[in-house]
Design an enzyme around this catalytic site. Structure first.
Site: not given
Lengths: 323, 622, 287
Positions: B68, B330, B435
């Site tokens: 932003g 992970r 991701r």
């Protein structure tokens, strides 16, 4: 059952009061955990702010018994032990406008932050397309200042701000200015320093509250000092602050000790000191705080140099020039 | 007395005032202005007629995280536009500051072996081929630019000896291409972007909560916000709106690493405004978060040699990855932990069940020297010193790959003219089904910049929309506040939030099944119904954080329902989406994005094919 | 009580705060604390030199510490700013700056080794209160004393770590040992304004007035501080502060050692109490 009580300062926009909340002692709680427990189990109308809950976003600074802490990073046990009591007074951080309960207004603080001229203006040899170069040592010089999470703790008990915030800025603003002033990538670090000189840089009282309260172990007072040094080295020696510091330094090198009689006129100028401090000087002489003869002597002939003054001067010169 | 003996009561405030005005060249007011001029110098019609005026901006950015702030700076740089960032908190409280590892971007230097192609391939493979490859090619090129540019703007990067930015290895990458700033890269990027935005004169509207997006004839007309300081509900017109409100992993509430405020407000508002929510089922889990609250225990704990133990004291990774043990990837580690708990070898039960991470054998000195932050987290959240005791941990939701459907990755525009999306709340799709570490900050920087540039270009040509739709919405929200805060009976809504988290963790967590997901869809529908009659407990106007949170929980429920629907329909395992009943990836039937839309209160699911350019889908092995 | 210290008086105890020096030496003599003045000690920089030439200040204080080491004694000071400056220097030297700074000291034939600690007379008196309390000849039973710690006595706590910076008790321990009654005032841990009395004079005067007024409002007969700079600020500037702010103006302010001296029965002349700007007569009448 051991009961802990939080006396919380409440404010609903018009009315202020202090409300007591008792809850069961739980050694796993932090101050933030305690506030969440109160809000969700006792009173949904209690307002406070919190976001990351792991000491990096800066949302949740509050005062415990008048002293700012980051609520998520402070264990309840720690403060109970610190104060030796099971009742604690929780209030919003100081030197901020309060919106409601423990929620403070950052709007005008951000406008004040702009005065540090934040944002890097990089040297000409660098570009947006190729980035910058910086040595690991030069990165290390600014790394600490970049740890600031804008939680406001440094401002909360700042004695200067509490007295008057119109000629002084929040300590974090000075830290922000200094991280650009000290950055080897900056085209001109003095851009930030000059602005801070205009905005109270020499008015810091050295009360060390900012250094004490920063949850990230930043020393805003040291940032203020570093910019004073930069300003001074760049020839900005006018004004009472710089002249005062200069008087100490001169005495240190000349005789090894401060000449208090000369300090005032050197700081304020002879005329100002003579006219503005007349009453003060009269009182000092009248009460025997200072002997008239002694004062005259000190003024005219200075202190006797300390034992080993030559060595002291060598050390000072080595530090200043010799390295 | 000379000048500095007097209180300097006027000059500072005057300077600040002038600075603030200069910061908003066309709006000419300092705080919470009720009226703003527009690029062509005209003023809102309502103001000139003397009626209550509507705030207006050329470009309005909702959300003040990394993307932003960067969008706002780039919108400002277009020149001659009024730009504001609105945020429900002070601007730097976002998830961006929590990112530790770094920002990916290939940097050229003598002897560099890495390439943009290699970064693109790793990202495509990491996405389990659900990422759009044309978008990823664009992304890696722009990521490299972003690293160099943020260096120039002031981001303090850790340095190699020769003065260039130092880079580290992250899992899933072939080369060290993660640029970093010690272990606080996200914090450094967020604050350097904030500083730059301040210097550029970006205006901030702090303590405003987004409620809805205004739409007229299919075009975005601005947003309706609630001024938290006063409780006022205000329409804000904007030629262009950029959503930058972050992810929605807070649907798992106590089992996520992200901040309390990351509640998907922009995604939910866009959905209500008619835009699709893309790939909502794709949520990344990190294997190790503290048992109470989900704060991350970083990979360093296992990297330094920590053991994972079950309630029998066994190093259970022996069963799942005997070669790599605790150093397994992970996803494997996360699944192993959940299996141990599901099969009764964990501790505790429900949302606070856990296994242990044990560092004691590393010794006091190594823990103090190498893992001080992890030790500190243990002390704060569990009151446990890792030097003396093992720490309760469990997997934790970490990142939202899905988001508002972005239809043009060059511009970050959505299907609604005037509405743009960037950062974690948008889905272009760079990350696909999973991701890679270091790509989130890179995506925030890249997508924020492109959204800022494109929104400014759009705003320069667009008319200032009228505020009819916004006024209507604002009235509805005023009713909403009145009706919902007036209720004194009903389940406390925070209880519904906690039940939602439990339902999602059990049914749409690390392991997913047809039966579990179908039950989740049902349970969420019931919870959403109960939510509408839940009690808030505060009817006050000034900074009513209970009502703020009530709206957030409503948004999370909406988004969770979308995610469960898409997860139910994706009968394959891909990236972060693990279906026990469909353990293999199925490119024949599911090489597509899921798009969930809201029609009335009903959810509609559509698909769109993935863009494949150079890299043919193949099995994802490391 | 036999203790021996390398005494670092600091500049003000040599001049404008002579009373504190006289009281310190008299109290030490009475309690059998041997104070040997460090020959050739120099100004500690007072946080002023530190502001403009940080390295110079560090080297100068390394010299002060090295001189004390040559005496084989720990350093004792009765000034909080001196204590903070010396302790800060010591911490920095021991944390890795020693070798570097020793190059500068070598030019004067000195070496800093890091043996001498630095303590404040406040801490010594608080820690030994049970030992000297029996020596109190004139318990100050009628006197109410408001403690004013002074910033540099407790902050920053990383350097001034003798007791809690939030909730210190050493002053109250001493006041109680003197037989007097401690009065807690809100200003107890606040700033007196001394270090910015020139560049931020209005602020310094308001802080001074606040403390003096607060002590009076809370029924204290005097303010007691362990720092001569606070003592001077609150005493010497109280009249100006009263003129500027309209409150305060007649609250006596004592250095810690002056009160202890009174309780130990040391003659008032030896404690310099007649040379205060704010009269101590009313206070002395109660002693």
């Amino acid at each position: 059952m051991r009961t802990i009580t939080f006396d919380i300062d409440r404010f609903d926009g018009t009315r202020s009061w202090t409300q007591s909340y008792a809850f069961e002692y739980d050694p796993t709680l932090t101050v933030l955990g305690s506030l969440i427990r109160i809000k969700e189990q006792q009173d949904p109308s209690l307002n406070f702010t919190a976001s990351c809950r792991c000491a990096i976003c800066g949302s949740c600074a509050v005062r415990v018994n008048g002293n700012a802490v980051l609520a998520c990073d402070t264990r309840l046990d720690t403060v109970l032990k610190q104060w030796g009591a099971d009742t604690l007074h929780i209030s919003p951080i100081g030197n901020f406008k309060v919106i409601s309960d423990l929620v403070v207004d950052w709007g005008d603080k951000i406008e004040r932050l702009r005065s540090a001229k934040p944002g890097l203006k990089a040297k000409k040899e660098f570009s947006a397309d190729s980035g910058c170069q910086q040595s690991p040592a030069d990165f290390a010089k600014i790394q600490k200042q970049w740890d600031c999470i804008l939680c406001g703790s440094c401002a909360s008990e700042c004695n200067k701000l509490t007295d008057n915030d119109r000629d002084f800025l929040e300590p974090f603003v000075y830290t922000h200015a200094n991280r650009y002033a000290q950055d080897s990538r900056s085209a001109d670090g003095m851009v930030h320093v000059k602005e801070m000189v205009k905005q109270g840089l020499w008015k810091c009282l050295h009360c060390m509250e900012c250094v004490t309260k920063c949850p990230k172990q930043i020393a805003p007072a040291a940032d203020i000092a570093a910019m004073r040094a930069m300003a001074f080295a760049a020839g900005n020696t006018d004004g009472k602050g710089p002249r005062h510091a200069e008087a100490f330094r001169t005495d240190l090198e000349n005789t090894g000790r401060l000449n208090e009689v000369r300090l005032v006129p050197r700081t304020e100028g002879l005329i100002d000191a003579a006219t503005g401090r007349m009453g003060f000087t009269y009182r000092m002489l009248k009460h025997g705080k200072l002997g008239a003869l002694e004062a005259a002597e000190l003024y005219l002939t200075d202190n006797k140099p300390i034992e080993g003054i030559d060595g002291l001067r060598k050390i000072i010169r080595y530090e200043r020039d010799g390295k | 007395m000379s000048e500095d003996n007097k209180d300097d009561t006027s000059s500072l405030s005057r300077r600040t005032f002038i600075g603030a005005c200069a910061a908003v060249p066309l709006t000419g007011a300092v705080a919470d202005l009720a009226m703003a001029s527009t690029a062509d110098g005209t003023q809102g019609a309502a103001a000139s007629s003397g009626a209550p005026s509507t705030m207006s901006f050329d470009v309005l950015v909702v959300g003040s995280g990394g993307s932003g702030l960067r969008a706002a700076v780039y919108a400002m740089r277009a020149g001659n536009l009024s730009v504001a960032v609105v945020s429900k908190t002070m601007p730097t409280r976002s998830a961006t500051c929590m990112a530790e590892g770094g920002i990916n971007g290939v940097i050229s230097y003598p002897g560099q072996k890495d390439s943009l192609d290699s970064h693109a391939f790793d990202t495509v493979k990491g996405s389990d081929y659900l990422g759009d490859q044309d978008c990823i090619d664009f992304f890696v090129e722009k990521a490299s630019e972003a690293v160099r540019e943020t260096d120039f703007w002031g981001t303090p990067y850790s340095r190699a000896k020769d003065g260039r930015i130092d880079q580290r290895f992250m899992a899933g990458h072939q080369f060290p291409r993660t640029n970093y700033s010690a272990d606080k890269t996200g914090h450094a990027l967020l604050h350097s972007n904030f500083d730059y935005a301040l210097g550029a004169g970006v205006k901030f509207l702090i303590d405003y909560q987004l409620l809805d997006v205004g739409v007229e004839d299919g075009v975005c007309t601005g947003v309706v916000m609630r001024n938290l300081k006063t409780g006022e509900i205000v329409p804000v017109r904007a030629r262009a709106v950029i959503m930058a409100t972050g992810g929605y992993t807070r649907i798992f509430w106590t089992r996520t690493s992200t901040p309390f405020i990351a509640t998907g407000d922009g995604t939910a508002a866009a959905l209500r405004a008619g835009l699709p929510f893309k790939d909502p089922e794709m949520i990344q889990f990190h294997p190790t978060g503290v048992a109470h609250g989900g704060v991350l225990i970083t990979e360093a704990a296992r990297g330094e040699g920590g053991y994972l133990l079950n309630n029998k004291g066994e190093r259970f990774m022996q069963r799942y990855a005997p070669g790599k043990m605790e150093l397994a990837p992970r996803d494997i580690t996360a699944r192993a932990i959940e299996t141990e708990i599901a099969e009764g070898r964990g501790f505790g039960e429900g949302m606070t069940a856990y296994v242990l991470i044990d560092l004691r054998h590393l010794g006091r000195e190594k823990i103090i020297e190498r893992l001080p932050q992890i030790r500190h987290v243990g002390l704060m959240f569990e009151n446990i010193d890792l030097i003396d005791q093992p720490l309760p941990i469990r997997s934790t939701a970490h990142y939202s790959m899905g988001g508002i459907d972005v239809i043009n990755f060059h511009t970050m525009e959505t299907a609604m003219p005037g509405l743009f999306a960037c950062g974690e709340c948008g889905c272009e799709s760079i990350h696909g089904a999973n991701r890679l570490g270091g790509n989130s900050l890179a995506a925030a920087m890249v997508t924020g910049k492109e959204a800022g540039i494109a929104a400014a270009a759009y705003a320069a040509k667009a008319q200032m929309p009228d505020d009819k739709a916004l006024q209507r919405l604002a009235d509805q929200w005023r009713d909403h506040f009145r009706e919902n805060t007036a209720r004194t009976k009903g389940t406390p809504f925070t209880e519904i939030r906690d039940r939602m988290a439990q339902v999602l963790w059990d049914g749409m967590g690390i392991y997913r099944t047809e039966k579990g997901l179908a039950a989740t869809v049902e349970a969420l529908r019931d919870l959403h119904a109960e939510y509408r009659t839940a009690s808030i407990g505060n009817a006050g106007q000034v900074y009513n954080s209970a009502y703020t949170h009530y709206i957030e929980v409503g948004n999370l429920l909406t988004l969770a329902r979308c995610a469960a629907l898409a997860a139910l329909d994706r009968r394959e395992s891909r990236g972060a989406h693990t279906r026990v009943d469909y353990p293999k990836r199925n490119d024949k039937d599911y090489l597509h994005h899921n798009l969930v839309s809201l029609k009335g209160d009903e959810l509609v699911l559509n698909q769109r094919p993935v863009t494949i350019v150079r890299f043919k889908p193949e099995e994802r092995n490391y | 009580m036999t203790r021996k210290y390398a005494f670092f008086p600091g500049c003000v105890l040599n001049a404008a705060a002579r009373e504190a020096r006289e009281a310190t030496e008299a109290v030490a003599a009475r309690l059998g604390i041997e104070l040997v003045e460090i020959p050739g000690w120099s100004c500690c920089g007072a946080s002023q030199v530190q502001d403009i030439e940080r390295e110079t200040a560090l080297a100068v204080n390394a010299r002060n510490l090295a001189l004390a080491e040559k005496m084989g004694l720990d350093v004792l000071t009765a000034c909080s700013t001196c204590a903070l400056m010396l302790r800060t220097a010591r911490q920095e030297l021991l944390a890795g700056r020693k070798d570097d700074i020793n190059k500068a000291l070598a030019t004067a034939g000195l070496e800093y080794k890091g043996t001498a600690d630095v303590t404040h007379i406040l801490w010594l008196l608080a820690d030994t209160a049970p030992e000297w309390a029996p020596l109190v000849k004139k318990p100050l039973g009628k006197v109410k004393v408001a403690s004013f710690y002074g910033c540099h006595t407790v902050r920053p706590p990383k350097v001034m770590d003798h007791e809690s910076h939030l909730n210190p008790q050493s002053m109250e321990t001493i006041i109680t040992a003197c037989g007097a009654t401690p009065v807690l005032i809100p200003e107890r841990l606040k700033c007196c304004g001394f270090h910015a009395v020139f560049p931020a004079e209005p602020t310094a005067l308001r802080l001074t007035a606040n403390t003096a007024d607060d002590a009076k409002k809370n029924g204290a007969d005097c303010v007691l501080t362990p720092c001569p700079l606070c003592q001077m600020q609150l005493d010497m500037y109280q009249t100006d502060a009263q003129a500027a702010v309209g409150k305060g103006g007649d609250t006596p302010v004592l250095h810690l050692t002056q009160l202890v001296g009174l309780a130990l029965g040391i003659e008032r002349e030896k404690l310099g109490l007649s040379r205060h700007i704010i009269s101590t007569d009313a206070l002395l009448a109660k002693c």
